[in-house]
Structure formats: structure tokens, C-alpha cells
Enzyme design. Structure first.
Site, PDB file in Angstrom:
ATOM      1  N   ARG B 261     -20.950  23.617  33.713  1.00 44.18           N
ATOM      2  CA  ARG B 261     -19.665  24.075  34.249  1.00 44.18           C
ATOM      3  C   ARG B 261     -19.302  25.391  33.568  1.00 44.18           C
ATOM      4  O   ARG B 261     -18.877  25.401  32.417  1.00 44.18           O
ATOM      5  CB  ARG B 261     -18.587  23.013  33.942  1.00 44.18           C
ATOM      6  CG  ARG B 261     -17.272  23.227  34.657  1.00 44.18           C
ATOM      7  CD  ARG B 261     -16.221  22.255  34.126  1.00 44.18           C
ATOM      8  NE  ARG B 261     -15.610  22.766  32.908  1.00 44.18           N
ATOM      9  CZ  ARG B 261     -15.145  22.024  31.920  1.00 44.18           C
ATOM     10  NH1 ARG B 261     -15.214  20.723  31.975  1.00 44.18           N
ATOM     11  NH2 ARG B 261     -14.604  22.586  30.855  1.00 44.18           N
ATOM     12  N   HIS B 265     -12.234  23.320  33.247  1.00 41.81           N
ATOM     13  CA  HIS B 265     -12.224  22.049  33.994  1.00 41.81           C
ATOM     14  C   HIS B 265     -11.408  22.203  35.274  1.00 41.81           C
ATOM     15  O   HIS B 265     -11.854  21.857  36.365  1.00 41.81           O
ATOM     16  CB  HIS B 265     -11.659  20.940  33.115  1.00 41.81           C
ATOM     17  CG  HIS B 265     -11.333  19.682  33.850  1.00 41.81           C
ATOM     18  ND1 HIS B 265     -12.295  18.905  34.467  1.00 41.81           N
ATOM     19  CD2 HIS B 265     -10.145  19.065  34.087  1.00 41.81           C
ATOM     20  CE1 HIS B 265     -11.713  17.865  35.049  1.00 41.81           C
ATOM     21  NE2 HIS B 265     -10.410  17.940  34.842  1.00 41.81           N
ATOM     22  N   TYR B 274     -12.209  24.556  23.339  1.00 42.26           N
ATOM     23  CA  TYR B 274     -13.156  23.554  22.828  1.00 42.26           C
ATOM     24  C   TYR B 274     -14.612  23.959  22.992  1.00 42.26           C
ATOM     25  O   TYR B 274     -15.503  23.221  22.605  1.00 42.26           O
ATOM     26  CB  TYR B 274     -12.905  22.198  23.503  1.00 42.26           C
ATOM     27  CG  TYR B 274     -12.875  22.228  25.037  1.00 42.26           C
ATOM     28  CD1 TYR B 274     -14.056  22.242  25.770  1.00 42.26           C
ATOM     29  CD2 TYR B 274     -11.658  22.259  25.728  1.00 42.26           C
ATOM     30  CE1 TYR B 274     -14.030  22.279  27.149  1.00 42.26           C
ATOM     31  CE2 TYR B 274     -11.629  22.299  27.115  1.00 42.26           C
ATOM     32  CZ  TYR B 274     -12.809  22.298  27.819  1.00 42.26           C
ATOM     33  OH  TYR B 274     -12.787  22.338  29.188  1.00 42.26           O
TER      34      TYR B 274
END
Lengths: 326, 361
Positions: B261, B265, B274
């Protein structure tokens, strides 16, 4: 007409529905050769084969989720959860999928499923076998929650639930599975959903209940009659959506109301009915609405469960108090 | 390990499939469909359209004209590759990051925008009418897929259910329960895990100790295969094989599409909190669109002029869809009662009237 038990009436309705409609599929744990732990599905697999009466793996979430997928394809799955205490893995499927797939797809996909499960305490079962958390289910938009209280209504309401184009949770009162007997004509006729049944007419007080507790509620009405109090008894039967008209009509007549359920008190479905009467029946009321319910405790195991459940005495006392209020 | 000389009673293997290297060169002989230049071009076009659509959707969200949106950046090959192997009569059960599959299947771009714009009309696909809408709760569509596939089997229909979810979903009982049942009944269903390495902020190593996700199929009694999910040829080839086997009565398959990805998100997420930037940059070198473009260029079946024409087409198609989306107009409040039940129970009619401003409720 044959006299049958409530669980036999469930079986009759399942046979009838499967005979009438090849899209009806029964699934659950042990529903096949074993005929279900309460024998509700006995004989079905021999008659309709293992593809239409299938023993699932031991996975309740799966059972409810399979029903959603099957129903979206136009089958009419009837899933069985062995006890209501094991229903909770299905809640995600009921809340997030079954109850709303019609709405979220604007009618493109639908969910004509039934999820059956025994409901309530009183059979000296182990822990987690005695739950009556119908209020949790009745809170879910798009769902129907139906609880029969006699063999006749078990037969007619289950047929209606299976034929209904929307998802229905069908809660079967475990305690009267065999204790309740009655004549049931296996004529394939459904009873209406969303409609309350007046089991006994009376002018002095309205007693409202559902499922197995109607046994004690009817006994209480008898006892009250001996005291000269004429109680009207309403079997709510469908809790979601429920028949507000019959409830309010009865309150307008009697002015007094006791709601009886064995589920715990706080947030129980009795609170919903009491609120309805407070909002829209207040001017008819001659006494506060009373609730006779299970306690706000974990449902105790066998040695104490009778103490937990409303008794005829508690119902009579509450009704007497309401009738004496002025 | 045969402790104390105990016999080994079973061994399992997980295969990995890849054809195109990141530079567009070929690792092994290509599957038959890859000789069809127009098909390869259509896969490429679909991936580019998806990336354009994503870019526009994010712009709409940033300017307050769309709600939270999940981009497919970096994993376009998975949803396009899988959907391209399906037949029209098959049923797709997608997760919320499978826009590419929906678009390939014929869902209109403005319908997808309507969904992310907070309007249920977006789920009323003008086609394909039996596909499920995005599943938002992670993995809970897997039992639906098993139910759909059971219906196909019961009715002896040669159709396949294709269920897509992410790596995080494989941690849920839902997915295992569905796979287990599908294995027992040899159902015509293909489970596809898009392993993009991150479930929001949780990396795969905290999601599972399994060496692959594909091996999760082994416990359910069927084949799990890993594919290079940035290689659309590999994804489509694996999907073709799995769907054909399922249609042929050989039972379910599981495909783990190993991808990445590249974006956040969702538009509500900031992956830089993160995830190290170096990791993302390294993964950009493997991304699926550049990879296929390099291959097509090597094959001399894609030119700079083709690229420019495609860019113009995508722009035009996306802009037209946005116009239709923005022109869809508001819904009347009382429509929230529409399709709640087949027939609205009488008891809710007063609530509906209240919303419509017709009563005091």
C-alpha cells in the site's frame, strides 16, 4: 387436528416450508441426522437430503454469515443456533449485514433469512444456555424479532418468518418447547408478523408479555380473576417492530399495565413499552406502569434460576398494587 | 523434524507466482492470455484509470466534496487482475479497497463516488446487480461468499464467488470459518487476500507469525498460492486458474497477492506516523503500473502516443463521472426509511412522516 408440542410445531412448519418452497434451506450444528439438540429439525435431512438440511461446522458466526450469502442469492435459509447464549458471534452479521443489506444496496440485494434459537431459562441447562437478550436484537433496525408462545403461534409465525422477505430472528421459548401442547392444523397458513395477540380480554389491567413467560402471566390473570380483577393479556409475539396500536388500545381501555419478561430489567424490552405508554398513553394511565422482570444479574445456574425468573406471585402482586393505586 | 523417529504424515508447500520483474522483463514463460496484446492493454488502461480516479477522489475529499476515501495506490494490479478473470455471472464480494475490481465489473465511477460521498445510492450498482457492496467490517464478507457459493452449488450453476479482503482480515475467525466450510463442501469460491503489508499501522509481522498468508488455506484443506501482486499478469493468471478450478467443481482456492500500500490507509490516515519513508520509496520501484508499462514498451505494443491518449481519456472519463456525482443532488431525509424493510411496517410510518416534516411524530 393433532395435538403437538411447541417444538413439534416448529418441525411441522419447517417441513411445510421446505415442501412448499425448494429454496428453503435448513442449516446449523447437529440439525441433520441428529435432528437438532431439541429435535426441532428431526426427520428433515432424511426427507430433504443433506444439501438442503446441512450440518455446519461448529461456528455460529459462519451460520449467520452463510445465511446472508445464501439469502442474497434468493435462497431462504433457516439457520439454527443451539442456544441463545451462543448467538453472540452472530451479532456482527445481524447488525452489520443481514439487517441492512437491503437498505445499503437500496433494495438491490435482500436478506430473506431466519435465524432460530432457543430462548430463555428454566430447563436446568448449563451456563450460557438460558439467555433472553431479545432487547439487544430488537434494537437493530431492519430486523424482525419474533417469539411464539404456543404451538399454534410457533407454527404460524415460523411460516410467516420464512416467507418474510426480510431477516427474522425467531426465538423459541425453551421452557415450553415440550410443556406447551396444543392443536395445530398443518394447513400451511401463516400468522401475521408485527401483530400482538390478545390472549384474554379484560377491563381492569393489561398484562403484556411474550414467549414462555405467558404461561405465568396467564396463570396470574386467572388468579387475579379470582380476586375480581379482569386482566387483559397481550402476547406481543413480534418485538421488532412491535404492535404499538394494540398496546395503546389496551391501555386506553384498562388504564393500568404490568409488563412481564424474564430478561434482566435494565434496558429490557419492557422499558421500551413503558416509555411508549408514558409518551402516548399517559392520559389513560390510572397507575404507574410496572415491570416484573428478571434481576440485573447474570442468569444463575439451575439451583437459583427459578428465583431469577418472574413468578405468578410476583406478577399478581404487581398487578394488585397497580389496581390499588389511586 | 521426526522426533524419536516418528513418521512425517503430511508435508505442504506454498508456491509463488511471478512473471514480470519490476523492470518489465520476463522471469518465466508467460501464460496464454499474455499473447493477447489488446487484453494486456486493457489491464493497463484499467490500472491507469484507477490511479487517476484515486487521485481525483483524494482531491475531492481534500476540498470537502467527498468523505473518507481509501486509495488503491500501489495495489492496482490486484483488483484489476482478479476481476479480469471473472465472468459477468460470477459474484464479487469486495472489501473497501477494491475499486479497481468494481470498475472492471461495470460499476460506474459516479456510483463509487456516491458511496464514498455518503450516499447509499452508490451501492445500487446499475451493474453487476448481484455483486456485494464494499464490506466495511473487515473480513465479515467471507461467510457471505461461502453462502453465495453454496447457493451456486445447490442450484448447480457454473458460477464462482470471488471474495477479496486484506491481510488484516486473515486474522479474523470470519475468514477462517468461511474457508473451512468452503473446503468441507468444495464450494466454487476463490478467496483473495491482498497482502499490502499494513493493516492501518500494524505491520504484517504483528498480524501473523505465518511465513505466508497462502498457507492458511492448507488448514482449510485446499490450495493456497502466493502471487506477486504487483505483477498483473501473475495475478490474472492465478485468478484464472483458481476460478476455472472452482467452476469445474474442484473446490475453493486461496490467493495471497503480495503487494504494497503506497498510500495512506484512507484519507483520514497519515502513514508517515508509523511507516518509514525509505520503505515506501523502495516499494515505489516495484509498483504495478510502471512495471506493466515497461513490459508493454519492451513488447512494442505501447507507445508514448498511446500513453498520452490514455491520459486524456482517463481525465475525461473521471471528470465526467465527477460531474454526474456532483449533480446527483440531495436525497430527501425520509428516504432513509426506503428499503429498510420490503414494506415499511406501519409502526414506522409516523417516524417517516416526521422526517418528511409532515407530522409531529
Amino acid at each position: 387436528m393433532a395435538e403437538v408440542t411447541l417444538v413439534e410445531a416448529v418441525n411441522l412448519a419447517l417441513v411445510r416450508a421446505m415442501e412448499d418452497d425448494p429454496d428453503v434451506v435448513v442449516l446449523g450444528e447437529d440439525v441433520g441426522i441428529n435432528g437438532g439438540v431439541f429435535r426441532a429439525t428431526v426427520g428433515l435431512q432424511a426427507r430433504f437430503g443433506p444439501e438442503r438440511v446441512l450440518d455446519t461446522p461448529l461456528a455460529e458466526l459462519l451460520i449467520s454469515g452463510l445465511c446472508v450469502g445464501m439469502a442474497a442469492q434468493g435462497l431462504k435459509p433457516v439457520g439454527e443456533i443451539q442456544f441463545m447464549g451462543f448467538l453472540y458471534p452472530c451479532i456482527d452479521q445481524l447488525v452489520n449485514h443481514a439487517s441492512r443489506i437491503r437498505n445499503r444496496t437500496q433494495g438491490r440485494l435482500t436478506c430473506p433469512m431466519v435465524l432460530r434459537t432457543p430462548h430463555g431459562a428454566g430447563i436446568r441447562a448449563p451456563e450460557h444456555h438460558s439467555e433472553s437478550t431479545e432487547a439487544m436484537l430488537a434494537h437493530i433496525p431492519g430486523l424482525r424479532v419474533v417469539i411464539p408462545s404456543s404451538p399454534e403461534r410457533a407454527y404460524g409465525l415460523l411460516l410467516a418468518a420464512i416467507r418474510d422477505p426480510d431477516p427474522v430472528v425467531f426465538l423459541e421459548p425453551t421452557r415450553i418447547y415440550r410443556a406447551a401442547k396444543g392443536e395445530v392444523e398443518d394447513n400451511g397458513e401463516a400468522l401475521p408478523l408485527d401483530v400482538a395477540f390478545i390472549l384474554r380480554e379484560g377491563r381492569d389491567i393489561t398484562l403484556i408479555s411474550w414467549g414462555a413467560m405467558l404461561k405465568e402471566t396467564m396463570a396470574a390473570a386467572e388468579a387475579l380473576a379470582a380476586e375480581g380483577i379482569a386482566a387483559e393479556v397481550i402476547d406481543l409475539a413480534t418485538l421488532k417492530p412491535y404492535d404499538e396500536v394494540t398496546v395503546l388500545g389496551s391501555i386506553a381501555k384498562t388504564g393500568r399495565c404490568v409488563i412481564v419478561h424474564e430478561a434482566t430489567r435494565t434496558g429490557g424490552f419492557g422499558a421500551e413499552i413503558a416509555a411508549l405508554i408514558a409518551e402516548r398513553g399517559l392520559t389513560s394511565l390510572l397507575a404507574p406502569v410496572a415491570r416484573v422482570t428478571g434481576y440485573d444479574t447474570v442468569i444463575p445456574m439451575a439451583r437459583l434460576e427459578q428465583k431469577f425468573m418472574p413468578s405468578v406471585g410476583r406478577i399478581v402482586a404487581a398487578a394488585r398494587k397497580a389496581c390499588q393505586f389511586n | 523434524m521426526a522426533d524419536g523417529g516418528l513418521p512425517v504424515i503430511a508435508r505442504f508447500e506454498v508456491r509463488h507466482r511471478n512473471y514480470l520483474a519490476p523492470d518489465g522483463s520476463i522471469n518465466r514463460p508467460l501464460p496464454a492470455f499474455a499473447s493477447d496484446a489488446s487484453l494486456l492493454a486493457s489491464l493497463y488502461r484499467a490500472m491507469v484509470l484507477l490511479r487517476n480516479f484515486d487521485r481525483k477522489a483524494v482531491a475531492l475529499q481534500r476540498t470537502g466534496r467527498l468523505g473518507t476515501y481509501a486509495v488503491s495506490l500501489g495495489q492496482e494490479a490486484v483488483s484489476v487482475g482478479i476481476a479480469s478473470a471473472m465472468r459477468e455471472e460470477d459474484v464479487l464480494l469486495p472489501s473497501y479497497r477494491d475499486n479497481g475490481a468494481l470498475i472492471w465489473r461495470g460499476v460506474k465511477l459516479e456510483e463509487i463516488l456516491l458511496f464514498w460521498g455518503g450516499d447509499e445510492r452508490g451501492n445500487h450498482f446499475s451493474g453487476p446487480v448481484q455483486d456485494f457492496p464494499f464490506c466495511v467490517p473487515v473480513g465479515s464478507q467471507a461467510p457471505h461468499a461461502a453462502g453465495v457459493a453454496y447457493a451456486f452449488k445447490l442450484r448447480k450453476q457454473p458460477r464462482v464467488a470471488v471474495c477479496m479482503f486484506g491481510d488484516g482480515a486473515t486474522s479474523k475467525g470470519d475468514v477462517y470459518e468461511a474457508m473451512n466450510f468452503a473446503g468441507v463442501h468444495k464450494l466454487p469460491v476463490v478467496f483473495v487476500a491482498t497482502n499490502n503489508q499494513w493493516a492501518i499501522s500494524v505491520p504484517l509481522r504483528l498480524q501473523t507469525a505465518s511465513e505466508t498468508l497462502a498457507q492458511k488455506a492448507i488448514a482449510a484443506g485446499f490450495i493456497g498460492e502466493q502471487v506477486d501482486g504487483s505483477d498483473v499478469v501473475a495475478v490474472r493468471a492465478a485468478a484464472e486458474d483458481a476460478i476455472a478450478a472452482a467452476r469445474d467443481g474442484q473446490g475453493p482456492r486461496f490467493i495471497e497477492a503480495l503487494t504494497y500500500r503506497l498510500g495512506d490507509h484512507t484519507t483520514s490516515d497519515d502513514a508517515s506516523r508509523y511507516r518509514p519513508e525509505e520503505e515506501v520509496q523502495a516499494r515505489w520501484k516495484e509498483e504495478p503500473i510502471a512495471r506493466l508499462r515497461a513490459f508493454l514498451a519492451r513488447q512494442k505494443i505501447w507507445s508514448k502516443a498511446d500513453e498520452e491518449q490514455l491520459a486524456a481519456e482517463c481525465h475525461e472519463r473521471v471528470e465526467a463521472a465527477v460531474e454526474r456525482y456532483l449533480a446527483a443532488g440531495p436525497r430527501e431525509a425520509e428516504t432513509m426509511f426506503d428499503h429498510l424493510y420490503a414494506d415499511l411496517p406501519e409502526v414506522y410510518v409516523a417516524q417517516r412522516r416526521q422526517l418528511a416534516g409532515e407530522g409531529d411524530g
